[in-house]
Design an enzyme around this catalytic site. Structure first.
Site, PDB file in Angstrom:
ATOM      1  N   ASP A 184      -3.440   9.845   5.230  1.00  0.00           N
ATOM      2  CA  ASP A 184      -3.566  10.718   6.386  1.00  0.00           C
ATOM      3  C   ASP A 184      -2.391  11.682   6.488  1.00  0.00           C
ATOM      4  OD1 ASP A 184      -1.394   9.154   7.618  1.00  0.00           O
ATOM      5  OD2 ASP A 184      -2.918   7.682   8.079  1.00  0.00           O
ATOM      6  N   ASP A 191       0.811  -1.211   0.000  1.00  0.00           N
ATOM      7  CA  ASP A 191       0.000   0.000   0.000  1.00  0.00           C
ATOM      8  C   ASP A 191       0.845   1.262   0.000  1.00  0.00           C
ATOM      9  OD1 ASP A 191      -2.389  -1.301  -0.134  1.00  0.00           O
ATOM     10  OD2 ASP A 191      -3.023  -0.876   1.918  1.00  0.00           O
ATOM     11  N   SER A 239      -5.295   6.305  11.823  1.00  0.00           N
ATOM     12  CA  SER A 239      -6.472   6.796  12.526  1.00  0.00           C
ATOM     13  C   SER A 239      -7.160   5.678  13.302  1.00  0.00           C
ATOM     14  CB  SER A 239      -7.452   7.435  11.529  1.00  0.00           C
ATOM     15  OG  SER A 239      -8.644   7.848  12.170  1.00  0.00           O
TER      16      SER A 239
END
Length: 309
Positions: free
Chosen positions: A139, A69, A182
């Site tokens: 993020d 990722d 998160s």
């Protein structure tokens, strides 16, 4: 049919040569053009053209991300100002964005050649970090330096101040990033079909102590207070600024900033369900059974048959 042009984005440290060799052999058979960033010239065979990083996206019809990722997020950031479809080849561990395993690669490339795929759009956070422009698809995080105290920062939404944080870290995420930092900080899992911005404090000591979910149309501003400890700023896990003692991070949501190639959206969704089960969202036994490879599932079915009489 026009000659397809593929831009390769490589994991920075892992051995990607078996996958690159597969792509190079496929490109030779199909007269496809391959390019890679100049800094990766030594990691690819001679037929792959090395180009400056700024030229990779304009010279590519599709980017092929080889890694996990993190590599996929890097490819999306690379193309944020001129989005291109990004195909993810999985060399990582738990990946929520990548879809194709190395044994499936040749068939996936055939699908690219015939344009037989769909595109999944992704949002990003466009951030002003103390005057520097930064984009994040997962993020943006303000993180305290160990042994230097706590982050103290105020939250403003559309110019209206709502309160303050005193915590170890502040994480602002997209729906895609809600399963990453998160979530680890206690934030909610947000459906990728939702458009939202999530602000989550990690280990809050005072002030706002819960995650806040905001509209994508609201502008977020986090401003350090004078008593705050020095902080680091990370974008998608990459260090952007270190030991900042003052300033602010302004964040806006940007729609349709990235494009991800999907070859089998239903299968991808099933894989994501299985990965989410690793994040304390357990699936029912029959759901897990459906996600097993066909051969393994058939073996289990045979074992469950009643004995012959």
């Amino acid at each position: 049919m026009d000659r397809i042009r593929l831009g390769l984005v490589l994991h920075p440290t892992r051995d990607v040569s078996p996958v690159v060799d597969t792509i190079a052999a496929w490109a030779a058979r199909n007269e496809a053009a391959l390019a890679v960033r100049a800094q990766d010239r030594h990691r690819v065979p001679e037929p792959v053209q090395a180009v400056p990083e700024a030229d990779l996206v304009p010279r590519s019809d599709v980017l092929v991300s080889i890694g996990g990722d993190g590599t996929m997020l890097g490819a999306l950031r690379l193309a944020v100002h001129d989005p291109r479809p990004v195909l993810g080849v999985h060399l990582g561990k738990v990946g929520f964005l990548v879809e194709v395993e190395p044994p499936e690669l040749s068939a996936a490339l055939d699908r690219l050649l015939t344009r037989n795929f769909t595109v999944e759009t992704h949002s990003c956070l466009a951030c002003d970090v103390c005057g520097d422009d930064v984009v994040a698809f997962n993020d943006i995080a303000l993180v305290r330096q160990p042994g230097r105290g706590f982050i103290t920062a105020t939250l403003a939404v559309d110019g209206q101040r709502y309160g303050y944080y005193r915590c170890d870290a502040l994480v602002v995420s997209t729906p895609t990033g809600s399963t990453a930092y998160s979530y680890a900080a206690g934030g909610p899992l947000v459906s990728p079909a939702t458009q939202a911005v999530v602000v989550t404090p990690s280990a809050p000591m005072a002030g706002i102590s819960r995650a806040v979910v905001l509209s994508p149309d609201e502008a977020v501003r986090l401003e350090l207070r004078p008593e705050s400890a020095p902080i680091a700023v990370e974008s998608d896990g990459l260090l952007i600024r270190e030991a900042a003692t003052s300033g602010a991070v302004s964040i806006r949501y940007r729609h349709d900033a990235g494009q991800v190639v999907r070859l089998d959206p239903r299968r991808y969704q099933e894989r994501s369900q299985l990965k989410l089960s690793l994040l304390d969202l357990p699936l029912l036994p029959e759901q897990l059974r459906e996600l097993l490879p066909d051969g393994v599932r058939r073996q289990l079915d045979r074992r469950d048959l009643p004995p012959l009489r």
